[in-house]
Scaffold this motif. Structure first.
Motif, PDB file in Angstrom:
ATOM      1  N   LEU A  22       3.708  15.633   1.471  1.00 12.73           N
ATOM      2  CA  LEU A  22       2.596  15.911   0.652  1.00 12.73           C
ATOM      3  C   LEU A  22       1.140  15.523   1.066  1.00 12.73           C
ATOM      4  O   LEU A  22       0.910  14.859   2.254  1.00 12.73           O
ATOM      5  CB  LEU A  22       2.457  14.305  -1.086  1.00 12.73           C
ATOM      6  CG  LEU A  22       2.365  13.327  -0.577  1.00 12.73           C
ATOM      7  CD1 LEU A  22       1.443  12.930  -1.587  1.00 12.73           C
ATOM      8  CD2 LEU A  22       3.099  12.895  -1.806  1.00 12.73           C
ATOM      9  N   VAL A  24      -2.574  14.570  -0.730  1.00 16.90           N
ATOM     10  CA  VAL A  24      -3.942  14.443  -1.221  1.00 16.90           C
ATOM     11  C   VAL A  24      -5.408  14.961  -1.165  1.00 16.90           C
ATOM     12  O   VAL A  24      -5.325  14.305   0.054  1.00 16.90           O
ATOM     13  CB  VAL A  24      -3.615  13.468  -1.710  1.00 16.90           C
ATOM     14  CG1 VAL A  24      -4.510  12.694  -3.075  1.00 16.90           C
ATOM     15  CG2 VAL A  24      -2.440  12.663  -2.607  1.00 16.90           C
ATOM     16  N   THR A  28      -9.479  13.632  -4.867  1.00 20.79           N
ATOM     17  CA  THR A  28      -9.218  14.525  -5.928  1.00 20.79           C
ATOM     18  C   THR A  28      -8.131  13.298  -6.439  1.00 20.79           C
ATOM     19  O   THR A  28      -7.909  12.251  -5.246  1.00 20.79           O
ATOM     20  CB  THR A  28      -8.373  15.261  -5.585  1.00 20.79           C
ATOM     21  OG1 THR A  28      -7.010  15.270  -4.052  1.00 20.79           O
ATOM     22  CG2 THR A  28      -9.063  16.794  -4.754  1.00 20.79           C
ATOM     23  N   ARG A  30      -3.978  12.089  -6.933  1.00 20.32           N
ATOM     24  CA  ARG A  30      -2.449  13.334  -7.539  1.00 20.32           C
ATOM     25  C   ARG A  30      -1.763  11.546  -7.742  1.00 20.32           C
ATOM     26  O   ARG A  30      -1.786  10.410  -7.484  1.00 20.32           O
ATOM     27  CB  ARG A  30      -2.213  13.292  -5.769  1.00 20.32           C
ATOM     28  CG  ARG A  30      -0.071  13.541  -5.342  1.00 20.32           C
ATOM     29  CD  ARG A  30      -0.075  14.844  -6.079  1.00 20.32           C
ATOM     30  NE  ARG A  30      -0.752  15.709  -5.230  1.00 20.32           N
ATOM     31  CZ  ARG A  30      -0.100  16.585  -4.176  1.00 20.32           C
ATOM     32  NH1 ARG A  30       0.648  16.594  -3.982  1.00 20.32           N
ATOM     33  NH2 ARG A  30      -1.005  17.409  -3.538  1.00 20.32           N
ATOM     34  N   GLY A 189      -4.246  13.370 -13.853  1.00 21.27           N
ATOM     35  CA  GLY A 189      -2.641  14.151 -12.453  1.00 21.27           C
ATOM     36  C   GLY A 189      -3.188  15.394 -12.627  1.00 21.27           C
ATOM     37  O   GLY A 189      -3.018  15.749 -13.472  1.00 21.27           O
ATOM     38  N   SER A 190      -4.911  15.917 -12.281  1.00 20.75           N
ATOM     39  CA  SER A 190      -4.636  17.476 -11.765  1.00 20.75           C
ATOM     40  C   SER A 190      -3.231  18.321 -11.554  1.00 20.75           C
ATOM     41  O   SER A 190      -2.787  19.356 -11.285  1.00 20.75           O
ATOM     42  CB  SER A 190      -5.606  18.285 -10.897  1.00 20.75           C
ATOM     43  OG  SER A 190      -5.727  17.715  -9.871  1.00 20.75           O
ATOM     44  N   THR A 191      -2.488  17.288 -10.265  1.00 22.17           N
ATOM     45  CA  THR A 191      -1.282  17.996  -9.450  1.00 22.17           C
ATOM     46  C   THR A 191      -0.880  17.131  -9.650  1.00 22.17           C
ATOM     47  O   THR A 191      -0.891  15.059  -9.829  1.00 22.17           O
ATOM     48  CB  THR A 191      -1.885  18.558  -7.838  1.00 22.17           C
ATOM     49  OG1 THR A 191      -2.654  19.185  -7.701  1.00 22.17           O
ATOM     50  CG2 THR A 191      -0.072  18.452  -6.833  1.00 22.17           C
ATOM     51  N   THR A 193       3.566  14.985  -8.134  1.00 27.68           N
ATOM     52  CA  THR A 193       4.181  15.403  -7.698  1.00 27.68           C
ATOM     53  C   THR A 193       5.230  14.583  -8.379  1.00 27.68           C
ATOM     54  O   THR A 193       5.663  13.346  -8.687  1.00 27.68           O
ATOM     55  CB  THR A 193       4.051  14.795  -5.905  1.00 27.68           C
ATOM     56  OG1 THR A 193       3.066  15.217  -5.176  1.00 27.68           O
ATOM     57  CG2 THR A 193       5.626  14.670  -4.883  1.00 27.68           C
ATOM     58  N   GLU A 203       6.023  19.930  -8.063  1.00 30.36           N
ATOM     59  CA  GLU A 203       4.718  19.689  -7.415  1.00 30.36           C
ATOM     60  C   GLU A 203       4.000  20.970  -8.518  1.00 30.36           C
ATOM     61  O   GLU A 203       5.141  21.653  -8.450  1.00 30.36           O
ATOM     62  CB  GLU A 203       4.454  19.912  -6.215  1.00 30.36           C
ATOM     63  CG  GLU A 203       5.601  18.695  -5.039  1.00 30.36           C
ATOM     64  CD  GLU A 203       4.160  18.249  -3.631  1.00 30.36           C
ATOM     65  OE1 GLU A 203       3.845  17.476  -3.438  1.00 30.36           O
ATOM     66  OE2 GLU A 203       3.564  19.585  -3.477  1.00 30.36           O
ATOM     67  N   GLY A 204       3.005  20.563  -9.020  1.00 32.10           N
ATOM     68  CA  GLY A 204       2.433  21.030  -9.669  1.00 32.10           C
ATOM     69  C   GLY A 204       1.665  20.488 -10.753  1.00 32.10           C
ATOM     70  O   GLY A 204       1.215  19.168 -10.233  1.00 32.10           O
ATOM     71  N   THR A 205       0.981  21.145 -11.941  1.00 36.16           N
ATOM     72  CA  THR A 205       0.047  20.680 -12.742  1.00 36.16           C
ATOM     73  C   THR A 205       1.307  20.282 -13.786  1.00 36.16           C
ATOM     74  O   THR A 205       2.450  20.668 -13.898  1.00 36.16           O
ATOM     75  CB  THR A 205      -0.890  22.232 -13.342  1.00 36.16           C
ATOM     76  OG1 THR A 205       0.194  22.458 -13.983  1.00 36.16           O
ATOM     77  CG2 THR A 205      -1.522  21.711 -12.764  1.00 36.16           C
ATOM     78  N   ASP A 208       3.363  23.793 -15.107  1.00 31.68           N
ATOM     79  CA  ASP A 208       3.727  24.098 -14.669  1.00 31.68           C
ATOM     80  C   ASP A 208       4.813  23.400 -14.498  1.00 31.68           C
ATOM     81  O   ASP A 208       6.180  23.608 -14.980  1.00 31.68           O
ATOM     82  CB  ASP A 208       3.708  23.707 -12.824  1.00 31.68           C
ATOM     83  CG  ASP A 208       1.969  24.621 -12.890  1.00 31.68           C
ATOM     84  OD1 ASP A 208       2.277  25.242 -13.093  1.00 31.68           O
ATOM     85  OD2 ASP A 208       1.624  24.205 -11.655  1.00 31.68           O
TER      86      ASP A 208
END
Length: 235
Positions: A22, A24, A28, A30, A189-191, A193, A203-205, A208
């Motif tokens: 992963l 980051v 940002t 995560r 989190g915008s992203t 895991t 992984e994703g929003t 997602d």
């Protein structure tokens, strides 16, 4: 930036972290999401250098601040002494420490009158604010937070969640936030895991994961924390 490349860690026959990769990006946030035993805290310990990976590489740009449940404060030190520990280790002057602590107390919304109290005299939320101030004392570019709000009551937790979102946005730190709480993952989190048994499941929003789950476990994990409609009708 913070990056793990194909990292594996075993304890005897148990695989705690299974070929995890992963990245980051700088500035940002995560979210590392998963149930107990999924490998979240082990990954943080690997990043901190408390454990060595059996395989793979870990890279971190710059220093790190670390926050755990209830701040992990030393009970024999006051809030002020706990918060300034990193600065004292770097032999900062008293004036410089006082100036930095004044800035951080305002940032984390900690009443200055509480700084001379001991951890046992503080609420859970207050202890966590002291722990956050300590993690930020040296202004590290990377923040690692391991279930930092897990021990708080619902109202204190909601207040600190909102405050942390604002702090992360204001400071622009690179943040890795560990939680088992789906609502927290959505807020921070915008992203995301999502881990299960030491491996990355998806992984994703949040959208997602919710709308395009990579496997059945993803949907089951998210649904398990959704309040039933009969309950939310009263809220």
């Amino acid at each position: 930036m913070l990056a793990l490349r194909d990292v594996t860690k075993t304890f005897g026959a148990r695989v705690a972290v299974d070929h995890v990769s992963l990245t980051v990006a700088r500035g940002t946030t995560r979210i590392l999401l998963g149930s107990s035993g999924s490998g979240k805290s082990t990954i943080l310990r690997l990043i901190l250098g408390l454990l060595r990976p059996d395989h793979g590489e870990i890279s971190v740009d710059g220093g790190m601040g670390y926050v755990v449940q209830e701040g992990a404060l030393y009970p024999h030190l006051t809030a002020r002494q706990n918060a300034t520990l990193p600065a004292r280790a770097q032999k900062w002057s008293t004036a410089r420490m006082a100036e930095r602590l004044d800035v951080l107390a305002k940032l984390v919304a900690l009443d200055p009158d509480l700084l001379d109290l001991y951890p046992a005299e503080l609420s859970g939320g207050q202890r966590q604010r002291v722990g956050l101030a300590r993690a930020l004392m040296l202004d590290p570019p990377v923040l690692l937070l391991d279930e930092p709000l897990g021990a708080l009551d619902p109202i204190s937790r909601a207040e600190l969640q909102t405050h942390l979102v604002a702090i992360f946005r204001e400071l622009g730190k690179t943040v890795l936030f560990v939680t088992h709480d789906v609502r927290e993952a959505f807020l921070f989190g915008s992203t995301i895991t999502l881990l299960d048994n030491g491996r990355v499941v998806q992984e994703g929003t949040f959208e997602d994961l919710a709308r395009r789950p990579a496997e059945r476990y993803v949907a089951e994990f998210l649904r398990a924390q959704v309040p039933p409609p009969d309950m939310t009708a009263y809220l």
